[in-house]
Every structure is written in C-alpha cells, then in structure tokens.
Motif scaffolding. Structure first.
Motif, PDB file in Angstrom:
ATOM      1  N   TYR A   1      -9.584   4.208  10.071  1.00  0.00           N
ATOM      2  CA  TYR A   1     -10.640   3.394   9.280  1.00  0.00           C
ATOM      3  C   TYR A   1      -9.971   3.737   7.686  1.00  0.00           C
ATOM      4  CZ  TYR A   1     -13.114   7.789   8.825  1.00  0.00           C
ATOM      5  OH  TYR A   1     -14.064   8.874   8.520  1.00  0.00           O
ATOM      6  N   ILE A   2      -9.671   5.144   7.194  1.00  0.00           N
ATOM      7  CA  ILE A   2      -9.280   5.169   5.779  1.00  0.00           C
ATOM      8  C   ILE A   2      -7.450   5.300   5.953  1.00  0.00           C
ATOM      9  CG2 ILE A   2     -11.375   5.970   5.182  1.00  0.00           C
ATOM     10  CD1 ILE A   2     -10.474   8.389   5.456  1.00  0.00           C
ATOM     11  N   GLY A   3      -7.126   5.196   7.263  1.00  0.00           N
ATOM     12  CA  GLY A   3      -5.703   4.469   7.271  1.00  0.00           C
ATOM     13  C   GLY A   3      -4.744   6.199   6.614  1.00  0.00           C
ATOM     14  N   THR A   4      -5.791   7.728   6.756  1.00  0.00           N
ATOM     15  CA  THR A   4      -5.493   8.894   6.706  1.00  0.00           C
ATOM     16  C   THR A   4      -5.010   9.816   8.299  1.00  0.00           C
ATOM     17  OG1 THR A   4      -6.885   8.810   5.535  1.00  0.00           O
ATOM     18  CG2 THR A   4      -6.657  11.231   6.256  1.00  0.00           C
ATOM     19  N   SER A   5      -3.574  10.533   7.372  1.00  0.00           N
ATOM     20  CA  SER A   5      -3.552  11.646   9.380  1.00  0.00           C
ATOM     21  C   SER A   5      -3.672  12.987   8.427  1.00  0.00           C
ATOM     22  CB  SER A   5      -2.449  11.272  10.268  1.00  0.00           C
ATOM     23  OG  SER A   5      -2.040  10.068   9.925  1.00  0.00           O
ATOM     24  N   ILE A   6      -4.035  13.796   9.608  1.00  0.00           N
ATOM     25  CA  ILE A   6      -4.071  15.216   8.828  1.00  0.00           C
ATOM     26  C   ILE A   6      -3.641  16.147   9.852  1.00  0.00           C
ATOM     27  CG2 ILE A   6      -6.220  16.856   9.422  1.00  0.00           C
ATOM     28  CD1 ILE A   6      -7.933  15.686   7.675  1.00  0.00           C
ATOM     29  N   ILE A   7      -2.942  17.173  10.102  1.00  0.00           N
ATOM     30  CA  ILE A   7      -2.050  18.070  10.870  1.00  0.00           C
ATOM     31  C   ILE A   7      -2.714  19.238  10.154  1.00  0.00           C
ATOM     32  CG2 ILE A   7      -0.365  19.627  11.845  1.00  0.00           C
ATOM     33  CD1 ILE A   7       1.372  16.194  10.834  1.00  0.00           C
TER      34      ILE A   7
ATOM     35  N   PRO B   1       5.125  10.933   5.456  1.00  0.00           N
ATOM     36  CA  PRO B   1       5.058  11.393   4.842  1.00  0.00           C
ATOM     37  C   PRO B   1       5.347  10.278   3.441  1.00  0.00           C
ATOM     38  CG  PRO B   1       6.437  10.106   6.173  1.00  0.00           C
ATOM     39  CD  PRO B   1       5.869  10.430   6.444  1.00  0.00           C
ATOM     40  N   PRO B   2       5.403  10.801   2.698  1.00  0.00           N
ATOM     41  CA  PRO B   2       4.693   9.977   1.541  1.00  0.00           C
ATOM     42  C   PRO B   2       5.775   8.652   0.993  1.00  0.00           C
ATOM     43  CG  PRO B   2       5.854  11.635   0.450  1.00  0.00           C
ATOM     44  CD  PRO B   2       5.779  12.167   1.311  1.00  0.00           C
ATOM     45  N   SER B   3       4.750   7.606   0.890  1.00  0.00           N
ATOM     46  CA  SER B   3       5.136   6.435   1.072  1.00  0.00           C
ATOM     47  C   SER B   3       7.235   6.423  -0.549  1.00  0.00           C
ATOM     48  CB  SER B   3       4.254   5.211  -0.197  1.00  0.00           C
ATOM     49  OG  SER B   3       4.896   3.757   0.086  1.00  0.00           O
ATOM     50  N   LYS B   4       7.739   5.612   0.477  1.00  0.00           N
ATOM     51  CA  LYS B   4       8.686   4.741  -0.523  1.00  0.00           C
ATOM     52  C   LYS B   4       8.990   3.799  -1.436  1.00  0.00           C
ATOM     53  CE  LYS B   4      11.017   9.019   0.816  1.00  0.00           C
ATOM     54  NZ  LYS B   4       9.601  10.072   1.824  1.00  0.00           N
ATOM     55  N   LEU B   5       7.450   3.011  -1.284  1.00  0.00           N
ATOM     56  CA  LEU B   5       7.514   1.927  -1.955  1.00  0.00           C
ATOM     57  C   LEU B   5       7.505   1.728  -3.157  1.00  0.00           C
ATOM     58  CD1 LEU B   5       5.100  -0.058   0.687  1.00  0.00           C
ATOM     59  CD2 LEU B   5       7.153   0.459   0.593  1.00  0.00           C
ATOM     60  N   LYS B   6       7.628   3.098  -3.663  1.00  0.00           N
ATOM     61  CA  LYS B   6       7.973   2.366  -5.111  1.00  0.00           C
ATOM     62  C   LYS B   6       9.159   2.857  -5.878  1.00  0.00           C
ATOM     63  CE  LYS B   6       5.002   5.283  -7.167  1.00  0.00           C
ATOM     64  NZ  LYS B   6       4.059   6.676  -8.020  1.00  0.00           N
ATOM     65  N   GLN B   7      10.166   3.335  -4.815  1.00  0.00           N
ATOM     66  CA  GLN B   7      12.023   3.105  -5.685  1.00  0.00           C
ATOM     67  C   GLN B   7      12.354   1.605  -4.493  1.00  0.00           C
ATOM     68  OE1 GLN B   7      10.108   6.018  -3.874  1.00  0.00           O
ATOM     69  NE2 GLN B   7      10.143   6.344  -6.323  1.00  0.00           N
TER      70      GLN B   7
ATOM     71  N   LYS C   1       0.700  -0.863  -0.473  1.00  0.00           N
ATOM     72  CA  LYS C   1      -0.601   0.136  -0.226  1.00  0.00           C
ATOM     73  C   LYS C   1       0.714   1.334   0.113  1.00  0.00           C
ATOM     74  CE  LYS C   1      -3.505  -2.522   0.292  1.00  0.00           C
ATOM     75  NZ  LYS C   1      -4.688  -2.684  -1.526  1.00  0.00           N
ATOM     76  N   LYS C   2       0.496   2.447  -0.574  1.00  0.00           N
ATOM     77  CA  LYS C   2       1.557   3.399  -0.943  1.00  0.00           C
ATOM     78  C   LYS C   2       0.890   4.309  -0.488  1.00  0.00           C
ATOM     79  CE  LYS C   2       3.995   1.576  -5.055  1.00  0.00           C
ATOM     80  NZ  LYS C   2       2.456  -0.002  -5.336  1.00  0.00           N
ATOM     81  N   TYR C   3       1.234   5.341   0.381  1.00  0.00           N
ATOM     82  CA  TYR C   3       0.594   6.812   0.431  1.00  0.00           C
ATOM     83  C   TYR C   3       0.891   8.432  -0.084  1.00  0.00           C
ATOM     84  CZ  TYR C   3      -0.998   3.196   4.965  1.00  0.00           C
ATOM     85  OH  TYR C   3      -0.945   2.913   5.986  1.00  0.00           O
TER      86      TYR C   3
ATOM     87  N   GLU D   1      -2.923   5.968  -1.653  1.00  0.00           N
ATOM     88  CA  GLU D   1      -3.489   6.278  -2.816  1.00  0.00           C
ATOM     89  C   GLU D   1      -4.075   5.790  -3.567  1.00  0.00           C
ATOM     90  OE1 GLU D   1      -0.147   5.691  -5.360  1.00  0.00           O
ATOM     91  OE2 GLU D   1       1.352   7.143  -4.312  1.00  0.00           O
ATOM     92  N   ASP D   2      -4.618   4.145  -2.869  1.00  0.00           N
ATOM     93  CA  ASP D   2      -6.061   3.630  -3.301  1.00  0.00           C
ATOM     94  C   ASP D   2      -7.761   4.080  -2.619  1.00  0.00           C
ATOM     95  OD1 ASP D   2      -5.925   2.954  -0.572  1.00  0.00           O
ATOM     96  OD2 ASP D   2      -6.144   0.514  -0.979  1.00  0.00           O
TER      97      ASP D   2
END
Length: 427
Positions: A261-267, A389-395, A145-147, A283-284
């Motif tokens: 429940y939606i894996g979301t964080s806000i500041i 941070p956004p996900s770094k899994l793509k790399q 899962k990517k963020y 991202e999904d």
C-alpha cells in the motif's frame, strides 16, 4: 496581349500548387485534431488484468498470464503511438513496459489474450491498497516514480536514502525512519573490547494504520529471534502487508516484509551474531527537507560526533584506530583473530570482487571484530541493494517535448515559410 496566355498558365500553375499545399496541410493536421490519446484506457486495462489481489507488479509471480497481459499492454500503447506522440503519460508507459519485459523475462513475441477474464467486480479497496496501481490509474506515471534505498549493516555502516555512505558509532537506540507511514528503530551494542564500533542487536518496525488497508502492526527482530510474524502473531495485515521468509544468497537467515500500500519492501537478515536492515521506499513518501523534524538516520545520516572517520583504510595501517572502551551495554569480547589489512583484504575478496564501499566495509569489519562470519554482513547488504535497488529513472528517464499550441504554430509557421518560398520561385 501576346503574353496573356503564358501569364494565365503560370497563375493556374501557382493556384494549383497553393491548393495542393493546403490539402497536404489539412491532411497533416487532421490526426492531431481528430484523434484522441487513450493511454489511460491502456493503463486501466493493464491494471485490471494484473492485480486481482497480488499487489506490486514487481512481485507478480513470473507466469504465462502475466507476460500475456504485458504484451497486450504493449500492443495497446503501440496503437496509441500516433495520437499520443506528445503525451508524457504515454512515453512514461512505454518506458515502464520495457523495464517490465526485462524484469520479468517476458518475450515481446507471443499471444496477447488469455482465457483468464479479469474481474470487474473487484472492490476498489484493492487499487487503494496497491501503490503502483494507484500511480497508473491516477495517470501520474507521466512523472516517473522514483525509489530510494537505505541500508544498515556491519559495524555499523549506513547507506542513506540520499545515497551517502557512512560508518557510525550510534550506540544504543536510534531511529532510522519516522514518517506518517512507518517508524523504524534499531538498537546497537558495542562489538569488541576497546573499539567504538557497534553492531545492530534489535530492529523494531512499526507500520502505522492506513485507512482501508491495514491496522497498526509491529515487527521486532533480535539476535536471538528473527520471527516470521508480527508481534500479535499474524503474518499479514490484509493483502497489502505481508511477511515471508526469503531465499537468495544464503548469507544468514532473511525475512522480507512487503507493504504494497506504500510501495515499500524491507529485508532483515541475521548474519553471525547481529542483524542487518535494508528498505526501499518511493521518494514521494519521504520528506527530504532539511527542516524535517526528528532524527532519522536513513534520511539525514548520522550526527557528526557519531561518525567514524577510519572507515577507509590505508595499506600502512594494520588495524583501525581504537577510540576507548565502553562496557555499559552487554558483554564485550576480544576479537576472534588478529587480521592485518592484507589478510582482511584477501578474505573479503573471496566474496566481493569489486573494491567499492561494501568491500571497504568488509575489511573494516574484519579488522574491528576478527570475526569472519560477521564480515559477511557487507556481502549480504550488497545482495539486498540488488534486490531492492534505488531508482535509476533520474538518469534514464526519456525527455519528451511537450506538445502545445505554440509547438503546432511553430510547425505551421515553418510550412507557411516553405509555401511562400515556393510561390516566389514560381513567380
């Protein structure tokens, strides 16, 4: 007749060699057929031991019990290493475990069992209302899962979910996000006389009803009020939606909203006289298609006619070029001070050492407003990017070859070729 003895001996040696090779082949392929990958059991045990009601594993408090559960999870996956060699879910779990060890500062050495017994009577709604647990239990962790991250700060500067950076005018009310899970709208007002730059004075976040987890909740912040509660006076929408006051860099007052429940964080921050916003979402849960209806700045960026092209400043210019006067929204004031590029650069270097887009934003804000306190918005936004941070899994995601029948037959073909070569050498 005299050569029959050596020929018989050679044939016996050949058959002995063939028999030995077949035995080795049977031993080689036996584990692949007899052992079954049980990585889903490891995932389920880990979920049960780490989520009595806590939510995302990223936000689990750092304690001994959590590190014990993580070590037990790692041990379980190591025991499955042989039978799960070609399983993407297994390799995904191994990769995630390494991330969690580093993220929570857990040592790989230590006990793997605890006196704490995981509850087996926990209602299924807890798993339903926890995004990462749903991912683990469903087995879809094989596709990591990517963020994505979006931030709005300063005059204002926008970092979109696509990692595009823009500086915009966007005066008035504008939607940042509007999907089936939540809506975010900001109101921007002009900052100083004679400048097209604006800043955020109000942020409204609507968390839409999610069956079994939360009813609709509305959070609204203004420059005068950064509340620690939703508009109905509550500080949570069940276990999976909470508001807390956040410590950290000390740049302005901060509020963090966690929607597990939606894996979301806000500041949301208040820096000087204005607000900043940052969000991290899977991202999904986003629709990146170009034909996605509606204007969403976090998704598609600012309209072209709202972009300010003077964001990157040369040494020759003393101030950003002003683009007319607008006094329709709120009282406008002249800049606090007159900054040159050199003075603004020196001031921003006190808090931002790397001359990146956040540094350029700081310089731009100083030149536009002349307000040293307001220039701290860029530093706060950079701190929020580190926290969400956004996900770094793509790399970094591991590339695991799929284990299929074709792969097994390829291996068998190689071994049979070796066997034929051995027979030819013996003849």
């Amino acid at each position: 007749m005299g050569r029959s003895g050596p020929q018989i001996t050679a044939k016996r040696q050949l058959w002995d060699c063939v028999t030995l090779t077949m035995v080795l082949l049977s031993l080689l392929f036996r584990p692949a057929h007899c052992q079954q990958c049980r990585i889903q059991r490891c995932n389920a045990e880990y979920v049960a031991s780490t989520s009595p009601s806590s939510g995302l594993q990223e936000d689990v408090a750092l304690d001994v019990d959590y590190c014990i559960a993580l070590r037990a999870y790692a041990l379980c996956t190591r025991r499955q290493a042989r039978s799960c060699r070609g399983d993407l879910v297994y390799h995904s779990a191994v990769f995630r475990i390494k991330e969690l060890f580093s993220q929570h500062n857990c040592s790989s050495d230590g006990p793997t069992s605890s006196a704490k017994v995981p509850s087996t009577s926990r209602p299924a709604v807890s798993e339903l209302c926890d995004y990462e647990n749903r991912v683990l239990v469903s087995g879809s962790a094989g596709q990591q899962k990517k963020y994505a991250h979006c931030g709005l700060f300063g005059d204002p500067h926008l970092r979109t979910f696509r990692d595009e950076f823009q500086t915009c005018k966007v005066e008035g009310a504008w939607p940042l996000i509007d999907n089936r899970f939540l809506s975010v709208q900001v109101t921007n007002v002009p900052v100083v006389l004679g400048s097209s730059a604006t800043a955020t004075s109000k942020i409204t976040v609507i968390f839409k009803s999610y069956h079994g987890c939360t009813d609709q909740k509305v959070y609204q912040a203004t420059t005068e009020d950064l509340p620690l509660a939703f508009q109905d006076g509550t500080r949570s929408g069940g276990e999976s939606l909470t508001i807390v006051e956040r410590g950290g860099s000390g740049v302005g007052r901060q509020v963090k909203i966690q929607a597990r429940y939606i894996g979301t964080s806000i500041i949301v921050r208040r820096v000087g006289s204005y607000l900043t916003f940052a969000i991290r979402m899977p991202e999904d849960t986003l629709d990146f298609s170009e034909d996605n209806g509606g204007l969403q700045l976090c998704l598609h960026g600012c309209p072209r006619n709202e972009l300010i092209k003077e964001h990157t400043l040369g040494r020759q210019s003393q101030q950003p070029r002003l683009q007319g006067t607008n006094t329709e929204l709120g009282p406008l004031r002249p800049p606090h001070q007159i900054y040159t590029v050199e003075r603004a650069t020196a001031k921003c270097r006190e808090t931002l050492q790397v001359e990146d887009v956040y540094f350029q934003s700081c310089v731009f804000d100083l030149l536009t407003t002349g307000d040293p306190e307001f220039s701290m918005a860029a530093y706060g936004a950079l701190e929020d990017l580190k926290a969400l941070p956004p996900s770094k899994l793509k790399q970094n995601s591991p590339r695991t070859p799929r284990l299929t029948n074709r792969g097994v037959s390829h291996t068998s073909g190689s071994l049979l070729s070796l066997l034929l070569l051995l027979i030819l050498l013996l003849l």
